[in-house]
Design a protein around this motif. Structure first.
Motif, mmCIF file in Angstrom:
data_model
loop_
_atom_site.group_PDB
_atom_site.id
_atom_site.type_symbol
_atom_site.label_atom_id
_atom_site.label_comp_id
_atom_site.label_asym_id
_atom_site.label_seq_id
_atom_site.Cartn_x
_atom_site.Cartn_y
_atom_site.Cartn_z
ATOM 1 N N GLY A 179 -6.827 31.338 26.227
ATOM 2 C CA GLY A 179 -7.409 31.419 26.060
ATOM 3 C C GLY A 179 -7.651 31.048 25.089
ATOM 4 N N THR A 180 -6.671 31.160 23.537
ATOM 5 C CA THR A 180 -6.416 30.899 22.762
ATOM 6 C C THR A 180 -7.174 29.372 21.237
ATOM 7 O OG1 THR A 180 -4.523 30.876 21.966
ATOM 8 C CG2 THR A 180 -5.511 32.692 21.729
ATOM 9 N N VAL A 181 -7.381 29.515 20.260
ATOM 10 C CA VAL A 181 -7.091 28.114 19.425
ATOM 11 C C VAL A 181 -6.254 27.813 19.548
ATOM 12 C CG1 VAL A 181 -7.639 27.536 16.770
ATOM 13 C CG2 VAL A 181 -9.669 29.786 17.598
ATOM 14 N N GLU A 182 -5.135 28.648 19.265
ATOM 15 C CA GLU A 182 -3.694 27.298 19.205
ATOM 16 C C GLU A 182 -3.602 27.283 20.763
ATOM 17 O OE1 GLU A 182 -0.433 26.585 17.600
ATOM 18 O OE2 GLU A 182 -1.709 28.047 16.720
ATOM 19 N N ALA A 183 -3.805 27.716 21.818
ATOM 20 C CA ALA A 183 -3.702 27.342 23.243
ATOM 21 C C ALA A 183 -4.277 26.166 23.397
ATOM 22 C CB ALA A 183 -3.676 27.719 24.314
ATOM 23 N N TRP A 184 -5.475 25.756 22.752
ATOM 24 C CA TRP A 184 -6.374 24.924 23.196
ATOM 25 C C TRP A 184 -5.496 23.487 22.126
ATOM 26 C CZ3 TRP A 184 -9.222 22.197 19.262
ATOM 27 C CH2 TRP A 184 -9.686 20.755 19.470
ATOM 28 N N GLY A 185 -5.156 23.621 21.380
ATOM 29 C CA GLY A 185 -5.080 23.080 19.950
ATOM 30 C C GLY A 185 -3.571 22.045 19.625
ATOM 31 N N ARG A 186 -2.758 22.243 21.263
ATOM 32 C CA ARG A 186 -1.920 22.414 21.591
ATOM 33 C C ARG A 186 -1.698 21.951 23.493
ATOM 34 N NH1 ARG A 186 2.610 26.674 21.118
ATOM 35 N NH2 ARG A 186 1.967 26.615 19.517
ATOM 36 N N PRO A 203 -9.649 17.032 23.345
ATOM 37 C CA PRO A 203 -9.482 15.926 22.940
ATOM 38 C C PRO A 203 -8.827 14.635 22.541
ATOM 39 C CG PRO A 203 -11.477 16.877 22.183
ATOM 40 C CD PRO A 203 -10.288 18.059 22.224
ATOM 41 N N VAL A 204 -7.491 15.416 21.845
ATOM 42 C CA VAL A 204 -6.420 14.130 21.766
ATOM 43 C C VAL A 204 -5.574 14.089 22.873
ATOM 44 C CG1 VAL A 204 -6.912 14.276 19.857
ATOM 45 C CG2 VAL A 204 -5.202 15.761 20.175
ATOM 46 N N GLY A 205 -5.037 15.244 23.554
ATOM 47 C CA GLY A 205 -4.835 15.219 24.505
ATOM 48 C C GLY A 205 -3.715 15.989 24.665
ATOM 49 N N GLY A 206 -3.225 16.708 23.481
ATOM 50 C CA GLY A 206 -1.756 17.529 23.632
ATOM 51 C C GLY A 206 -2.222 17.956 21.965
ATOM 52 N N TRP A 207 -1.133 18.001 21.468
ATOM 53 C CA TRP A 207 -0.878 18.836 20.121
ATOM 54 C C TRP A 207 -1.988 17.627 18.669
ATOM 55 C CZ3 TRP A 207 2.180 22.539 18.915
ATOM 56 C CH2 TRP A 207 3.065 23.118 20.503
ATOM 57 N N TYR A 208 -2.309 18.546 18.288
ATOM 58 C CA TYR A 208 -2.872 18.965 16.956
ATOM 59 C C TYR A 208 -2.132 18.019 15.566
ATOM 60 C CZ TYR A 208 -8.011 18.388 18.313
ATOM 61 O OH TYR A 208 -9.226 17.643 19.032
ATOM 62 N N GLY A 209 -1.117 19.199 15.766
ATOM 63 C CA GLY A 209 0.262 19.182 14.409
ATOM 64 C C GLY A 209 0.672 18.050 14.991
ATOM 65 N N LEU A 210 0.781 17.389 13.479
ATOM 66 C CA LEU A 210 1.834 15.947 14.146
ATOM 67 C C LEU A 210 3.768 15.989 13.492
ATOM 68 C CD1 LEU A 210 -1.211 14.164 11.733
ATOM 69 C CD2 LEU A 210 -0.558 14.180 14.971
ATOM 70 N N LYS A 211 4.702 17.452 13.275
ATOM 71 C CA LYS A 211 5.377 17.127 12.268
ATOM 72 C C LYS A 211 6.471 17.732 13.660
ATOM 73 C CE LYS A 211 6.774 17.753 8.166
ATOM 74 N NZ LYS A 211 6.904 18.164 6.421
ATOM 75 N N LYS A 212 7.000 17.256 13.721
ATOM 76 C CA LYS A 212 7.693 17.766 15.089
ATOM 77 C C LYS A 212 8.542 19.019 14.686
ATOM 78 C CE LYS A 212 9.965 16.970 19.303
ATOM 79 N NZ LYS A 212 9.456 17.564 20.477
ATOM 80 N N GLY A 213 8.741 19.782 15.426
ATOM 81 C CA GLY A 213 9.415 21.113 14.685
ATOM 82 C C GLY A 213 8.417 21.902 14.441
ATOM 83 N N PHE A 214 7.301 21.555 13.751
ATOM 84 C CA PHE A 214 5.877 21.912 12.749
ATOM 85 C C PHE A 214 4.966 22.206 13.331
ATOM 86 C CE2 PHE A 214 10.132 21.480 10.446
ATOM 87 C CZ PHE A 214 10.035 22.670 9.941
ATOM 88 N N ARG A 215 4.449 21.787 14.902
ATOM 89 C CA ARG A 215 3.265 21.563 15.124
ATOM 90 C C ARG A 215 2.215 22.124 15.571
ATOM 91 N NH1 ARG A 215 4.567 17.065 19.583
ATOM 92 N NH2 ARG A 215 6.274 18.768 20.439
ATOM 93 N N GLY A 216 2.960 23.456 15.444
ATOM 94 C CA GLY A 216 2.090 24.626 15.693
ATOM 95 C C GLY A 216 1.839 25.811 14.500
ATOM 96 N N ARG A 217 1.393 26.863 14.865
ATOM 97 C CA ARG A 217 0.932 27.416 13.675
ATOM 98 C C ARG A 217 -0.720 26.876 13.205
ATOM 99 N NH1 ARG A 217 2.044 32.734 12.523
ATOM 100 N NH2 ARG A 217 4.406 32.789 13.333
#
Length: 134
Positions: free
Chosen positions: A79-86, A91-105
């Protein structure tokens, strides 16, 4: 939006939601697509630029939401922004972070940018900050 966010030569300077750390963010092109480049000390993170509009639209429908920032290797609080972002349901069906290992935060670095762009109201408490669309 590109000029508002900054360039590599002139990035936007921001602070994390608790106002404890500084970082920069700018728009760059990678593989023919515009991305957000977030630089925190010597760490560089990449996010899909469409996260700004996608997150703003979701917040307009959802209302206020806790940020819930977490590293890629750690689970995000539901239920957080972080959970939604992955989430596979965004809308992108997964991670908005693009750099493996650094997709969080995502919940740490994207919300202050959106606040600076005038899209959201963001809390600046020591922890458990929330954001909502303007």
């Amino acid at each position: 939006m590109k000029n508002q966010v900054g360039t590599k030569e002139n990035p936007m300077a921001l602070q994390t939601p608790p106002l404890t750390s500084s970082y920069t963010i700018h728009v760059a092109e990678k593989d023919g697509k515009e991305i957000l480049v977030c630089t925190v000390g010597s760490t560089v993170l990449h996010y899909d630029i469409r996260c700004i509009n996608d997150l703003h639209e979701m917040l307009k429908q959802h209302g206020g939401m806790e940020l819930g920032s977490a590293d890629e290797q750690k689970p995000a609080k539901e239920g957080t922004v972080e959970a939604w972002g992955r989430s596979e349901s965004n809308p992108v069906g997964g991670w908005y972070g693009l750099k493996k290992g650094f997709r969080g935060r995502f919940g740490m670095y994207v919300p202050p940018l959106m606040e600076a762009l005038g899209l959201v109201e963001l809390e600046h408490n020591p922890k458990n900050n929330r954001m909502r669309a303007k």
